[in-house]
Design an enzyme around this catalytic site. Structure first.
Site, mmCIF file in Angstrom:
data_model
loop_
_atom_site.group_PDB
_atom_site.id
_atom_site.type_symbol
_atom_site.label_atom_id
_atom_site.label_comp_id
_atom_site.label_asym_id
_atom_site.label_seq_id
_atom_site.Cartn_x
_atom_site.Cartn_y
_atom_site.Cartn_z
ATOM 1 N N ASP A 109 66.599 -8.740 51.567
ATOM 2 C CA ASP A 109 65.476 -7.803 51.560
ATOM 3 C C ASP A 109 65.981 -6.421 51.169
ATOM 4 O O ASP A 109 66.727 -5.788 51.912
ATOM 5 C CB ASP A 109 64.813 -7.757 52.936
ATOM 6 C CG ASP A 109 63.555 -6.914 52.942
ATOM 7 O OD1 ASP A 109 63.147 -6.414 51.880
ATOM 8 O OD2 ASP A 109 62.959 -6.746 54.025
ATOM 9 N N GLU A 147 63.725 -10.086 48.122
ATOM 10 C CA GLU A 147 62.476 -9.450 48.551
ATOM 11 C C GLU A 147 62.420 -7.977 48.147
ATOM 12 O O GLU A 147 63.339 -7.206 48.435
ATOM 13 C CB GLU A 147 62.342 -9.591 50.067
ATOM 14 C CG GLU A 147 61.050 -9.031 50.641
ATOM 15 C CD GLU A 147 60.920 -9.322 52.129
ATOM 16 O OE1 GLU A 147 60.045 -8.704 52.766
ATOM 17 O OE2 GLU A 147 61.687 -10.151 52.663
ATOM 18 N N LYS A 196 51.729 -8.796 56.110
ATOM 19 C CA LYS A 196 51.925 -8.106 57.393
ATOM 20 C C LYS A 196 50.589 -7.557 57.869
ATOM 21 O O LYS A 196 49.879 -6.896 57.106
ATOM 22 C CB LYS A 196 52.951 -6.974 57.252
ATOM 23 C CG LYS A 196 54.364 -7.461 56.970
ATOM 24 C CD LYS A 196 55.338 -6.303 56.837
ATOM 25 C CE LYS A 196 56.760 -6.811 56.602
ATOM 26 N NZ LYS A 196 57.724 -5.703 56.364
ATOM 27 N N ASP A 227 56.764 -7.592 49.209
ATOM 28 C CA ASP A 227 56.405 -7.164 50.565
ATOM 29 C C ASP A 227 55.616 -5.864 50.502
ATOM 30 O O ASP A 227 54.387 -5.852 50.531
ATOM 31 C CB ASP A 227 57.664 -7.010 51.420
ATOM 32 C CG ASP A 227 57.361 -6.502 52.824
ATOM 33 O OD1 ASP A 227 56.175 -6.314 53.174
ATOM 34 O OD2 ASP A 227 58.304 -6.280 53.605
ATOM 35 N N LYS A 273 69.231 -7.071 55.336
ATOM 36 C CA LYS A 273 68.714 -5.800 54.855
ATOM 37 C C LYS A 273 69.785 -5.136 53.989
ATOM 38 O O LYS A 273 70.922 -4.929 54.423
ATOM 39 C CB LYS A 273 68.352 -4.888 56.036
ATOM 40 C CG LYS A 273 67.184 -5.384 56.871
ATOM 41 C CD LYS A 273 65.878 -5.270 56.113
ATOM 42 C CE LYS A 273 64.692 -5.586 57.003
ATOM 43 N NZ LYS A 273 63.407 -5.443 56.286
#
Length: 369
Positions: free
Chosen positions: A191, A218, A267, A243, A163
């Site tokens: 990400d 991402e 998701k 995403d 992250k």
């Protein structure tokens, strides 16, 4: 078979350590657990984990949407009629995918228990035998992230999702530190969670990432900037994953039309549950876009639902469903054989609910009869 009653539990899932991403720091994960009971006595469980930065839904708002809008709309309906259930929910309220996901997941759990089959057998059958689990590194100081990655490698992990999404120079130092510590073989997925905002900043960052063997990058830009993703993709050979920019069928169509991604992160909380997630996987497969199933850091309930989708589709090549590993207490018993996940052949979602834990974590609850 008809839906007879719905119980709602607004809970706080306790984390081992805070979970930090570009736009928020979580001390615990707020979730809504949905328990649906049928007139045949079959019980199914679903889950909603809100992220107001992604779908615009809040924990409190989801609870009230389920209590006052969606719940009453599905009482008396057949939980096995999934197409009809989604049409009823979509007519009842626009959007609200996270709230709808809980009902969808609970109904699939019921369906599997009714037929004596795991959910993955209801949506195409099992394709994958097992998936490797990727360890997620929250945003921290470069050396701290590198230390954590090294510790997880010692436990058997061979892929990491980092992250980032703060200051670009600091983010590059984080990635460099982790790569230096773990060597060239383990996979690193980066990400950004929209944190680099636009294509210009992203291309600046990419110039420093070329030699770091990144598996993929991402969501570096804002969610709605699909044009920006397409522009970045035309300028780099680092694979790009969307995403937050992918919620449902409309976004997937635009991503395909604009050649905006090499991969997409599906998701259940963004698209409305298992049934819509399967539709997205089919869309992606038509044009050869690889898929990942991710999560909003969900309990065993939501995580199991995501795994059932992932295990049933060839085009889904990776998963990021590690919520249960991050919690010091969970409502269910989804089992991980770290660094792998292997689903059982139990019917429905294949998990048992710990009622004692559920009650301990419940902040408020209600019921629809």
């Amino acid at each position: 078979m008809k839906i007879k009653a719905i119980d709602l539990y607004a809970i706080h899932l306790p984390l081992h350590v805070p979970f930090v991403i570009s736009y928020h720091s979580y001390q615990y994960m707020p979730s809504v657990i949905v328990k649906i009971e049928t007139d045949e006595g079959i019980v199914g469980y679903g889950e909603s984990v809100a992220d107001e930065h992604v779908t615009g839904e809040t924990w409190e708002g989801i609870f009230h949407t389920l209590k006052n809008t969606l719940g009453p709309a599905v009482i008396g309906q057949n939980p096995m009629e999934m197409e009809k259930l989604h049409e009823i929910m979509n007519r009842t309220i626009y959007g609200a995918p996270t709230a709808k996901a809980a009902i969808d997941i609970a109904c699939f759990d019921i369906m599997g228990k009714k037929l004596g089959q795991p959910v993955y057998q209801l949506i195409g059958g099992r394709y994958h035998d097992k998936f490797p689990i990727t360890h997620v590194l929250s945003i921290a100081e470069p050396e701290q992230m590198a230390e954590e990655a090294a510790a997880m490698m010692a436990k058997g992990y061979d892929s990491f999702k980092m992250k980032v999404g703060t200051d670009i120079k600091k983010d590059v130092k984080r990635i460099e530190a982790v790569r230096k510590r773990i060597g060239n073989n383990p996979a690193i997925r980066v990400d950004v969670n929209q944190g680099w905002k636009n294509s210009a900043a992203t291309l600046t960052a990419i110039r420093s990432l070329r030699d770091l063997e990144i598996d993929w990058l991402e969501q570096p830009v804002l969610a709605d900037d699909i044009d920006g993703m397409a522009f970045i993709r035309s300028k780099t050979d680092i694979p790009l994953m969307i995403d937050e920019g992918l919620k449902g069928i409309r976004e997937m169509r635009e991503i395909i039309q604009k050649n905006a991604a090499d991969k997409v992160n599906i998701k259940l909380m963004k698209c409305g549950g298992i049934y819509p997630a399967v539709k997205l996987a089919h869309q992606a497969e038509m044009v050869g876009i690889e898929c990942q199933v991710g999560s909003m850091v969900e309990s065993s309930v939501g995580s199991a639902a995501g795994f059932h989708v992932a295990f049933s589709k060839k085009i889904i090549t990776s998963v990021e469903l590690t919520g249960p590993l991050k919690f010091s207490k969970d409502v269910g018993n989804l089992h991980y054989d770290v660094p792998f996940i292997q689903l059982t052949e139990q019917p429905g979602l294949g998990i048992d609910i710990n009622d004692e834990h559920l009650q301990e974590m419940t902040v408020f609850q209600d019921a629809i009869r």
